[in-house]
Design a protein around this motif. Structure first.
Motif, PDB file in Angstrom:
ATOM      1  N   CYS A 165       0.699  -1.278   0.138  1.00  0.00           N
ATOM      2  CA  CYS A 165       0.029   0.140  -0.057  1.00  0.00           C
ATOM      3  C   CYS A 165       0.979   1.182  -0.087  1.00  0.00           C
ATOM      4  O   CYS A 165       1.737   1.223   0.763  1.00  0.00           O
ATOM      5  N   GLY A 166       0.698   2.047  -0.915  1.00  0.00           N
ATOM      6  CA  GLY A 166       1.407   3.309  -1.027  1.00  0.00           C
ATOM      7  C   GLY A 166       2.762   3.036  -1.393  1.00  0.00           C
ATOM      8  O   GLY A 166       3.866   3.561  -1.145  1.00  0.00           O
ATOM      9  N   ASN A 189       2.102   8.971  -1.475  1.00  0.00           N
ATOM     10  CA  ASN A 189       0.621   8.995  -1.782  1.00  0.00           C
ATOM     11  C   ASN A 189      -0.094   9.598  -0.749  1.00  0.00           C
ATOM     12  O   ASN A 189       0.475   9.719   0.580  1.00  0.00           O
ATOM     13  N   SER A 197      -2.620  10.307   2.413  1.00  0.00           N
ATOM     14  CA  SER A 197      -3.203   9.258   3.420  1.00  0.00           C
ATOM     15  C   SER A 197      -4.637   8.710   2.939  1.00  0.00           C
ATOM     16  O   SER A 197      -4.895   7.546   3.089  1.00  0.00           O
ATOM     17  N   LYS A 228      -4.132   6.085   0.251  1.00  0.00           N
ATOM     18  CA  LYS A 228      -3.742   4.763   1.129  1.00  0.00           C
ATOM     19  C   LYS A 228      -4.547   4.110   1.717  1.00  0.00           C
ATOM     20  O   LYS A 228      -4.528   2.854   1.616  1.00  0.00           O
ATOM     21  N   GLU A 274      -6.704   2.435  -0.797  1.00  0.00           N
ATOM     22  CA  GLU A 274      -6.225   1.165  -1.304  1.00  0.00           C
ATOM     23  C   GLU A 274      -6.099   0.056  -0.339  1.00  0.00           C
ATOM     24  O   GLU A 274      -6.437  -1.213  -0.980  1.00  0.00           O
ATOM     25  N   MET A 316       2.232  -1.190   4.363  1.00  0.00           N
ATOM     26  CA  MET A 316       2.217   0.058   3.841  1.00  0.00           C
ATOM     27  C   MET A 316       3.400   0.754   4.100  1.00  0.00           C
ATOM     28  O   MET A 316       4.272   0.502   4.936  1.00  0.00           O
ATOM     29  N   VAL A 324      -4.501   4.458   7.776  1.00  0.00           N
ATOM     30  CA  VAL A 324      -4.583   3.211   6.965  1.00  0.00           C
ATOM     31  C   VAL A 324      -5.174   2.170   8.021  1.00  0.00           C
ATOM     32  O   VAL A 324      -5.906   1.203   7.824  1.00  0.00           O
TER      33      VAL A 324
END
Length: 226
Positions: A66-67, A73, A75, A78, A81, A95, A117
C-alpha cells in the motif's frame, strides 16, 4: 529456536512486486506458496483478487502493499487502497510510511498517515509499516517504530526492496528493541538464503519478506546447526 523447513517456511511472505509481473508469474507464486506452506504471498493490490482465486482452499494468506514503494501518496489514497485490498481478499497490509515527512521530523503527520490506514482496515487486516531504513539514521528508525506502534500497526518492516540497502541484522535488532514484544518485525530486502533469514530471525524478526522463499527453505538442508 530450532529451525526446520516447516518452521522457517511459516515466517515467509513469498513476494512478487516487479512492475512487469504477469498472471502466469503470480499464479506460480501462489502455487509455490501452497506447496511450501509459506505464511503469505505479498503482491500489489491489483493482484489480490486473482491471488484469492488461486489460493482458495489453502491456509496461505495474502499481504498487499500500500502506497508502494515511495509512501508519498495522500493518506486518504493509502487508506482507500488498503480498504479495497481487504475487500478483495488481503489479510495483511504492508504500507510505506511517508518517508520524506519522517526525514523532516514531521512526526505528528507520519503517525496520522499510519492511523488512517490502520483505521481503514481495523478488525479486518494486520498493518505492517515499511520504514525504508536505508534512508534513515538510528534515531529515525527508532522514531518510525515508535510512531507505527502508537498508530496501532501490528508490524514494523525494514524496507521495500526498491530503496537503498535492505534488511540487516543490526537494523532488525534496533527495530526489535524499539517496539513492544506484541509488535512484529519484518525483515525484507536482500534476504535470499537460509543463513541470512535465520540471522534476521535471531536478531528479532518475526517475518521474512523475500522473493527467494524456495531457495531459503531448500538451503536449510545441509546446515548442520539447524
Amino acid at each position: 529456536m530450532e529451525w526446520n523447513r516447516s518452521t522457517l517456511a511459516r515466517t515467509i511472505d513469498h513476494t512478487l512486486l516487479k512492475p512487469d509481473a504477469r498472471a502466469e508469474a503470480i499464479r506460480t507464486l501462489c502455487e509455490e506458496a501452497v506447496r511450501h506452506h509459506f505464511y503469505s504471498v505479498c503482491v500489489h493490490s491489483g493482484w489480490v483478487a486473482y491471488c484469492r482465486e488461486q489460493l482458495q482452499g489453502s491456509d496461505v494468506r495474502i499481504s498487499a502493499v500500500c502506497g508502494f514503494p515511495h509512501g508519498a501518496n495522500g493518506s486518504e489514497v493509502k487508506a482507500y487502497e488498503a480498504a479495497q485490498s481487504v475487500k478483495w481478499g488481503a489479510a495483511e497490509i504492508d504500507m510505506v510510511l511517508p518517508i520524506g515527512m519522517l526525514l523532516d521530523h514531521r512526526f505528528t503527520e507520519v503517525e496520522a498517515d499510519i492511523q488512517q490506514v490502520v483505521a481503514a482496515v481495523e478488525g479486518q487486516a494486520v498493518v505492517k509499516v515499511i520504514l525504508e531504513t536505508g534512508y534513515l539514521n538510528s534515531e529515525l528508525v527508532r522514531a518510525g517504530c515508535r510512531l507505527a506502534e502508537q498508530a496501532g500497526a501490528g508490524f514494523v518492516k525494514t524496507s521495500t526492496g526498491f530503496g537503498p540497502g535492505g534488511a540487516t541484522a543490526e537494523v532488525v535488532r534496533l527495530m526489535r528493541e524499539s517496539v513492544s514484544s506484541s509488535m512484529g518485525v519484518k525483515a525484507s530486502g536482500g534476504v535470499r538464503d537460509a543463513a541470512t533469514a535465520i540471522a534476521m530471525l535471531e536478531a528479532g524478526a518475526t517475518r521474512i519478506g523475500t522473493s527467494s522463499g524456495i531457495a531459503i527453505v531448500s538451503g536449510l538442508q545441509g546446515m548442520e546447526d539447524y
